[in-house]
Scaffold this motif. Structure first.
Motif, short mmCIF file in Angstrom:
data_model
loop_
_atom_site.label_atom_id
_atom_site.label_comp_id
_atom_site.label_asym_id
_atom_site.label_seq_id
_atom_site.Cartn_x
_atom_site.Cartn_y
_atom_site.Cartn_z
N UNK A 86 63.32 115.89 50.00
CA UNK A 86 64.62 115.53 50.60
C UNK A 86 65.39 116.75 51.08
N UNK A 87 65.58 117.66 50.15
CA UNK A 87 66.38 118.85 50.44
C UNK A 87 65.72 119.70 51.52
N UNK A 88 64.40 119.83 51.42
CA UNK A 88 63.68 120.65 52.40
C UNK A 88 63.82 120.06 53.80
N UNK A 89 63.67 118.74 53.91
CA UNK A 89 63.78 118.09 55.21
C UNK A 89 65.19 118.23 55.74
N UNK A 90 66.16 118.03 54.88
CA UNK A 90 67.56 118.11 55.29
C UNK A 90 67.89 119.51 55.82
N UNK A 91 67.36 120.51 55.18
CA UNK A 91 67.75 121.88 55.54
C UNK A 91 66.91 122.50 56.64
N UNK A 92 65.68 121.96 56.86
CA UNK A 92 64.79 122.61 57.84
C UNK A 92 64.31 121.67 58.94
N UNK A 93 64.42 120.35 58.72
CA UNK A 93 63.85 119.40 59.68
C UNK A 93 62.33 119.38 59.63
N UNK A 105 56.38 106.21 48.77
CA UNK A 105 57.15 106.95 47.76
C UNK A 105 58.16 107.91 48.40
N UNK A 106 57.94 108.21 49.70
CA UNK A 106 58.83 109.15 50.38
C UNK A 106 59.69 108.44 51.42
N UNK A 107 59.75 107.12 51.32
CA UNK A 107 60.50 106.33 52.30
C UNK A 107 61.96 106.78 52.36
N UNK A 108 62.49 107.22 51.22
CA UNK A 108 63.89 107.64 51.16
C UNK A 108 64.17 108.98 51.82
N UNK A 109 63.14 109.83 51.90
CA UNK A 109 63.34 111.15 52.51
C UNK A 109 63.35 110.98 54.03
N UNK A 110 64.27 111.66 54.67
CA UNK A 110 64.36 111.51 56.13
C UNK A 110 63.26 112.27 56.84
N UNK A 111 63.46 112.47 58.13
CA UNK A 111 62.55 113.33 58.88
C UNK A 111 61.33 112.62 59.41
N UNK A 112 60.59 113.33 60.22
CA UNK A 112 59.38 112.78 60.83
C UNK A 112 58.23 112.82 59.84
N UNK A 113 57.27 111.96 60.05
CA UNK A 113 56.14 111.81 59.14
C UNK A 113 54.84 111.92 59.91
N UNK A 114 53.83 112.57 59.31
CA UNK A 114 52.48 112.56 59.85
C UNK A 114 51.57 112.00 58.77
#
Ligand SMILES: [Zn+2]
Length: 201
Positions: A86-93, A105-114
């Protein structure tokens, strides 16, 4: 499923690997978790494997080296490996690379997914790694193979393998995954998900 140890299969795992990123191994948290920062020395692009516990410290390590985080590579989604996503995505994209079988399990974390499908090559600047589908510890366990090393999460430690008695664990699949890793070139260095062995790699 075809036996993963067949020669043709092994050859496909290692053929045409991109040049390997440089590696920094960092121990974080209270469960002896290892994170890795993989980076391209030319472009300063970086990926963080299993960002957890000390996301802030991992980012400071990157900053100190002038690295720009482009990806989070997830070996599996046990909390002690993903707690900092979460924090990593928020701060770096950063784009999150995770098995489609564990992406939930990562549905809550934002950002793009591969989707870390088997043998997917992931570019980190001008270097790169290849995802290997290695279930057994979890349903979507993923190793990241580079030219000369492999990041194994909780599938393989120095001196042992991961547990198969958590939900999603499967001993037969673990066996196949270990056979596959065993078939990698002898000189391949292992970067495990925890500091459980006599040596860190
Ligand atoms: Zn685990």
């Amino acid at each position: 499923m075809a036996m993963p140890t067949e020669l043709a299969e092994i050859a496909r795992d290692v053929a045409g690997l991109p040049p390997a990123p440089e590696v920094l191994q960092i121990e974080v948290g209270l469960l002896q978790n290892f994170c890795e920062i993989l980076f391209c020395p030319d472009t300063r692009a970086a990926a963080i494997v299993d960002p957890a516990w000390e996301a802030d410290r991992l980012l400071r390590e990157c900053e100190a080296r002038g690295l720009r985080v482009t990806h989070a590579l997830i070996t599996h989604t046990h909390e002690d490996h993903i707690e900092g996503v979460d924090e990593l995505v928020r701060r770096t994209g950063a784009v999150v690379v995770v098995s489609p079988r564990e992406a939930e399990a990562l549905a809550g974390a934002g950002g793009a997914r591969i989707d870390a499908i088997d043998r997917l090559d992931i570019a980190i600047g001008r270097r790169g790694v290849r995802a290997l589908d290695t279930p057994g510890h979890t349903v979507g366990g993923t190793c990241y193979l580079a030219d000369g090393y492999v990041i194994t999460g909780d599938v393989l430690f120095v001196g042992g393998c991961g547990r198969t008695d958590f939900p999603g664990g499967d001993t037969a699949e673990m066996w196949s995954s270990l056979q596959r890793l065993m078939a990698l070139p002898e000189e391949t260095r292992i970067y495990p998900g925890h500091d459980y062995g006599a040596t860190p790699t």
